[in-house]
Design an enzyme around this catalytic site. Structure first.
Site, PDB file in Angstrom:
ATOM      1  N   GLY A  26     -41.693  27.175   9.049  1.00 49.75           N
ATOM      2  CA  GLY A  26     -43.005  26.527   9.020  1.00 49.75           C
ATOM      3  C   GLY A  26     -43.347  25.966   7.663  1.00 49.75           C
ATOM      4  O   GLY A  26     -44.492  26.025   7.222  1.00 49.75           O
ATOM      5  N   GLY A  30     -49.251  23.469   4.940  1.00 52.27           N
ATOM      6  CA  GLY A  30     -50.031  24.688   4.797  1.00 52.27           C
ATOM      7  C   GLY A  30     -49.396  25.737   3.915  1.00 52.27           C
ATOM      8  O   GLY A  30     -48.842  25.448   2.843  1.00 52.27           O
ATOM      9  N   ILE A  31     -49.451  26.976   4.369  1.00 52.81           N
ATOM     10  CA  ILE A  31     -48.966  28.121   3.601  1.00 52.81           C
ATOM     11  C   ILE A  31     -47.469  28.005   3.333  1.00 52.81           C
ATOM     12  O   ILE A  31     -46.997  28.261   2.218  1.00 52.81           O
ATOM     13  CB  ILE A  31     -49.291  29.427   4.335  1.00 52.81           C
ATOM     14  CG1 ILE A  31     -50.810  29.644   4.403  1.00 52.81           C
ATOM     15  CG2 ILE A  31     -48.606  30.613   3.663  1.00 52.81           C
ATOM     16  CD1 ILE A  31     -51.248  30.696   5.393  1.00 52.81           C
ATOM     17  N   GLY A  32     -46.701  27.614   4.348  1.00 47.15           N
ATOM     18  CA  GLY A  32     -45.256  27.504   4.172  1.00 47.15           C
ATOM     19  C   GLY A  32     -44.879  26.494   3.113  1.00 47.15           C
ATOM     20  O   GLY A  32     -44.009  26.745   2.269  1.00 47.15           O
ATOM     21  N   LYS A  51     -40.093  22.592  12.889  1.00 47.00           N
ATOM     22  CA  LYS A  51     -39.837  21.730  14.046  1.00 47.00           C
ATOM     23  C   LYS A  51     -40.105  20.251  13.783  1.00 47.00           C
ATOM     24  O   LYS A  51     -39.521  19.394  14.424  1.00 47.00           O
ATOM     25  CB  LYS A  51     -40.714  22.160  15.232  1.00 47.00           C
ATOM     26  CG  LYS A  51     -40.244  23.403  15.951  1.00 47.00           C
ATOM     27  CD  LYS A  51     -40.817  23.473  17.361  1.00 47.00           C
ATOM     28  CE  LYS A  51     -42.311  23.267  17.396  1.00 47.00           C
ATOM     29  NZ  LYS A  51     -42.829  23.317  18.776  1.00 47.00           N
ATOM     30  N   TYR A 177     -52.123  38.229  20.795  1.00 46.72           N
ATOM     31  CA  TYR A 177     -51.801  37.749  19.450  1.00 46.72           C
ATOM     32  C   TYR A 177     -51.406  38.917  18.546  1.00 46.72           C
ATOM     33  O   TYR A 177     -50.418  38.829  17.799  1.00 46.72           O
ATOM     34  CB  TYR A 177     -53.003  37.016  18.871  1.00 46.72           C
ATOM     35  CG  TYR A 177     -52.760  36.404  17.507  1.00 46.72           C
ATOM     36  CD1 TYR A 177     -51.953  35.279  17.369  1.00 46.72           C
ATOM     37  CD2 TYR A 177     -53.343  36.945  16.366  1.00 46.72           C
ATOM     38  CE1 TYR A 177     -51.728  34.707  16.122  1.00 46.72           C
ATOM     39  CE2 TYR A 177     -53.129  36.376  15.121  1.00 46.72           C
ATOM     40  CZ  TYR A 177     -52.322  35.260  15.001  1.00 46.72           C
ATOM     41  OH  TYR A 177     -52.106  34.707  13.774  1.00 46.72           O
ATOM     42  N   LYS A 181     -48.009  39.377  16.383  1.00 46.18           N
ATOM     43  CA  LYS A 181     -48.024  39.413  14.917  1.00 46.18           C
ATOM     44  C   LYS A 181     -47.630  40.780  14.374  1.00 46.18           C
ATOM     45  O   LYS A 181     -46.962  40.876  13.337  1.00 46.18           O
ATOM     46  CB  LYS A 181     -49.405  39.016  14.401  1.00 46.18           C
ATOM     47  CG  LYS A 181     -49.777  37.572  14.673  1.00 46.18           C
ATOM     48  CD  LYS A 181     -48.836  36.571  14.005  1.00 46.18           C
ATOM     49  CE  LYS A 181     -49.060  36.480  12.503  1.00 46.18           C
ATOM     50  NZ  LYS A 181     -48.280  35.369  11.899  1.00 46.18           N
TER      51      LYS A 181
END
Length: 319
Positions: A26, A30-32, A51, A177, A181
């Site tokens: 990812g 963002g964070i990645g 992806k 979720y 997680k």
């Protein structure tokens, strides 16, 4: 360790990562992406595993555009298309990484699917989707990377997932979720336990606040005054990859980790605010995605159901 060129906080001391290799799932936004840039600025080569190969209006950035941006920082970057639901994609990512670099030092399992709904409102295809991406995908990536890390007697597994919850109220509106997680968290803890004393650590990391990202925008998770910058998590990642081998098996909250391990003060944390003069609420710290009463404050599915979700959601004012 010297002051870091990759960290947002000037107080953070980070190791030189020249020559090391990180796989980040990812990593296109963002964070990645923030983690990829931070590590690259410290000299780490990056595998952009995600992806997106064609930019979309709601999903800017591709594996190729991010790889090019990282290469401009003076490191090598390998873009690999990875759908975490497909084991063959994960295997191919690890194979290409080893073929190009001959090593894997850091794994950041960041990519995940979001679904915040009650059990009765969770179709089984959505349950399957989030568990395949979150739990199974991160487990498979970890499973394949650990033996390669063990050969060099160095490895850092960091999963972007919350601390395990024992309070049953934490599951209200988030059961599916949380299952997905918490599986990520368990994979990090398992890596820590099974490779203890072998130079490999496993830790989970989770934000105390909503983080500025494409997801927080697409899912309308409040305004910018309620968010922190993604760099609070990338600073934590820099700290974790620089820590000694005995700092392992932890379930970390970002601001608590920076204060307790790196001695940042509450005033030092202001650098991570999206709105400089507003301290965002620590809405995610205690109950994952809940308000202080334990009630679900917002329900979210996927982006395609956003209008439906907003209509079903309670007010965001308590976030």
């Amino acid at each position: 360790m010297a002051s870091s060129s990759g960290a947002l906080s000037p107080k953070l001391k980070v190791a030189d990562l020249t020559g090391k290799v990180a796989i980040i799932t990812g990593a296109t936004r963002g964070i990645g992406k923030a983690c990829a840039i931070a590590l690259a600025k410290q000299g780490c080569n990056i595998v952009v595993a995600a992806k997106t190969t064609t930019e979309q209006p709601t999903l800017p950035g591709t594996i190729y555009s991010v790889a090019e941006e990282l290469q401009q920082l003076g490191v090598q970057a390998l873009p690999v298309k990875v759908d975490l639901r497909k084991l063959e994609d994960i295997k191919e990512c690890v194979k290409q990484t080893v073929d190009k670099f001959g090593r894997i030092d850091i794994l950041i399992n960041n990519a995940s699917a979001l679904w915040w709904q009650r059990i009765e409102d969770t179709p089984m295809n959505k349950y399957d989707l989030i568990t395949q991406i979150n739990t199974r995908g991160s487990f498979a990536m970890t499973h394949l990377c650990l033996p390669i890390m063990a050969k060099n007697k160095y490895g850092r597994v960091i999963n972007m997932s919350p601390p395990l919850q024992t309070d049953f109220r934490a599951y209200k509106g988030f059961t599916a979720y949380n299952i997905s997680k918490f599986g990520m968290t368990m994979s990090a803890l398992g890596a820590a336990a099974e490779y203890e004393g072998q130079g490999i650590t496993g830790n989970s990391l989770w934000p105390a606040t909503v983080i500025e990202s494409q997801a927080s925008k697409n899912f309308e998770l409040g305004g910018r005054e309620m968010w922190r910058k993604a760099q609070i998590l990338s600073d934590c990642v820099l700290g974790l990859v620089s820590s000694s081998d005995d700092f392992t098996g932890n379930q970390l909250i970002d601001d608590e980790y920076l204060q307790n391990k790196h001695e940042l003060t509450a005033e030092d944390l202001a650098v991570y605010r999206c709105v400089p003069d507003v301290e965002p609420p620590r809405a995610l710290a205690s109950h994952g995605h809940m308000g202080s009463s334990g009630e679900a404050t917002v329900r979210r599915g996927d982006v395609r159901r956003l209008d439906h979700d907003v209509q079903k959601s309670t007010t965001l004012s308590r976030l």
